[in-house]
Design an enzyme around this catalytic site. Structure first.
Site: not given
Ligand code: CAA
Length: 390
Positions: A372-374
């Site tokens: 997550y978040e990239g």
């Protein structure tokens, strides 16, 4: 042993007294409030409503927000230290804290209007309400410019239609920052960021995800069916939504890097303690080189990750560009979190495979930090583009 080799933590990193105080307060909260219920909450996939309320009262839900908007007025270094400590014990709580602090509150403080700060930021920063950041879609995770959720401009309001996936705090939030396409012909320059309230008609909280890790966090699909959002709820100018998402995500990545660091350092602390208690072949297992070398690798890489996280946080606090440092910190910290939680289970042997010893949960929780978040692959895109830019 608190996981901080003294020489580097106290001398080289130059933490101020207030940083140490925040770190210690977060550590106490994690040990005394979160640890006693973490196994039960993980099993039951129960969101820590009461614990997060207490976290808000202590000022941990709006750490970097100015006091005039209900926040704690602390710096990013303090936030990273607190994230590490909470994540050593409970990554389900720390992801809620991270999204609220660095995606929602930071985004509103940096780019919101005065009206939006008074109405939405204040209750979020003081912990009375929880926020969610709605970017990912069934067909737009890494490829974030391909938004198919629409926000049609209807004069004094927008009409939002679409579906968002894997939204952290999906059911527990009451304020949602929604990224949606208004002018598809303009590509990412046609995207807006809009503030949606939970009780707006047409907003529907969908299914809860049944996850491998961070099972106590509240991850949902969200549906938007002709949700009418007043124009005053658009963040910044028309078409700024994608840049808004990118700018907040780079700060968010410091939070997730600190979370991954916390998971790795939690695994190290548990492994060190266990290696002194457990004896095989007539001696404590840390006296076997096979175990001692694992501990040495873990400690070295945890220390490297900590330096990277604190560097990214310090750059942000100094007003310098922190995009590259935050991507590198997230890439490295999430990789060592995965690697060393697997090693921690190995060091614990059969005990590591059962819930009571905590390391199997850390191993399950570590995986999401690479996603997550990239994802790690997205971080490598950001890092390599930055290297090759000139
Ligand atoms: N700051 C400001 N602007 C930025 C930026 C930044 N850090 N990064 C990119 N932009 C701008 C670019 O300058 C460009 O604008 P211009 O055309 O005006 O120059 C625009 O954004 C598009 O950039 P790219 O052409 O580089 O876009 P891309 O399609 O190649 O993708 C990407 C860039 C970095 C891969 C991006 O899509 C990305 O970060 N993807 C991952 C998304 C992500 O992290 N999702 C996580 C979901 S949120 C979550 O997980 C929260 C949770 O609940 C825990």
């Amino acid at each position: 042993m608190n996981g901080y080799p003294k020489a580097s933590q106290e001398m080289n990193l130059d933490l101020k007294e207030e940083h140490i105080a925040v770190r210690d307060a977060a550590r106490d909260f994690a040990q005394n409030v979160l640890k006693p219920t973490i196994i039960e909450r993980d099993n039951a996939q129960r969101f820590a409503t009461e614990e997060i309320r207490q976290l808000g009262e202590l000022g941990f839900m709006g750490m970097m927000v100015e006091e005039q908007y209900g926040g704690s007025g602390m710096d990013t270094v303090s936030y990273a230290l607190a994230m590490e400590e909470i994540s050593k014990i409970d990554a389900s709580v720390s992801v809620c804290m991270s999204v609220n602090n660095s995606l929602v509150c930071y985004g509103l403080q940096q780019y919101g209007s005065e009206f939006q700060k008074q109405k939405y930021l204040r209750p979020l920063a003081s912990g009375q309400k929880i926020g969610a950041f709605c970017l990912s879609e069934p067909e737009a995770g890494s490829d974030a410019t391909s938004q198919s959720t629409t926000a049609v401009d209807c004069g004094d309001h927008y009409l939002i239609n679409g579906t968002k996936n894997w939204i952290t705090n999906g059911n527990s939030a009451s304020i949602y920052l929604v990224i949606a396409q208004t002018n598809p012909e303009k590509g990412h320059k046609g995207i807006n960021a809009l503030i949606v309230e939970r009780d707006m008609p047409g907003f529907i909280v969908g299914a809860k995800e049944d996850k491998l890790g961070i099972r106590g966090s509240d991850t949902h699909t969200l549906m938007f069916q002709d949700v009418k959002v007043p124009k005053e709820n658009r963040i910044a100018e028309d078409g700024f939504g994608f840049k808004f998402a990118m700018k907040t995500l780079f700060g968010g990545r410091i939070g997730i890097a600190a979370q991954a660091l916390g998971i790795a350092s939690g695994a190290l602390e548990l492994s060190l303690a266990y290696s002194k208690e457990r004896a095989t072949f007539g001696k404590p297992i840390h006296q076997h080189q096979a175990i001692a070398f694992k501990l040495a690798d873990m400690a070295t890489q945890v220390e490297a990750a900590r330096l990277m996280v604190l560097k990214a946080a310090a750059l942000k606090d100094a007003g310098e560009d922190y995009d590259l440092a935050s991507s590198m910190a997230k890439l490295y910290a999430s990789d060592i979190a995965m690697r060393h939680t697997v090693e921690a289970v190995q060091i614990h042997g059969g005990y590591g495979f059962v819930k009571e010893y905590h390391v199997e949960r850390l191993m399950r929780d570590a995986k999401i930090t690479q996603i997550y978040e990239g994802t790690s692959e997205i971080q490598k895109i950001v890092i390599s583009r930055s290297l090759l830019k000139d």
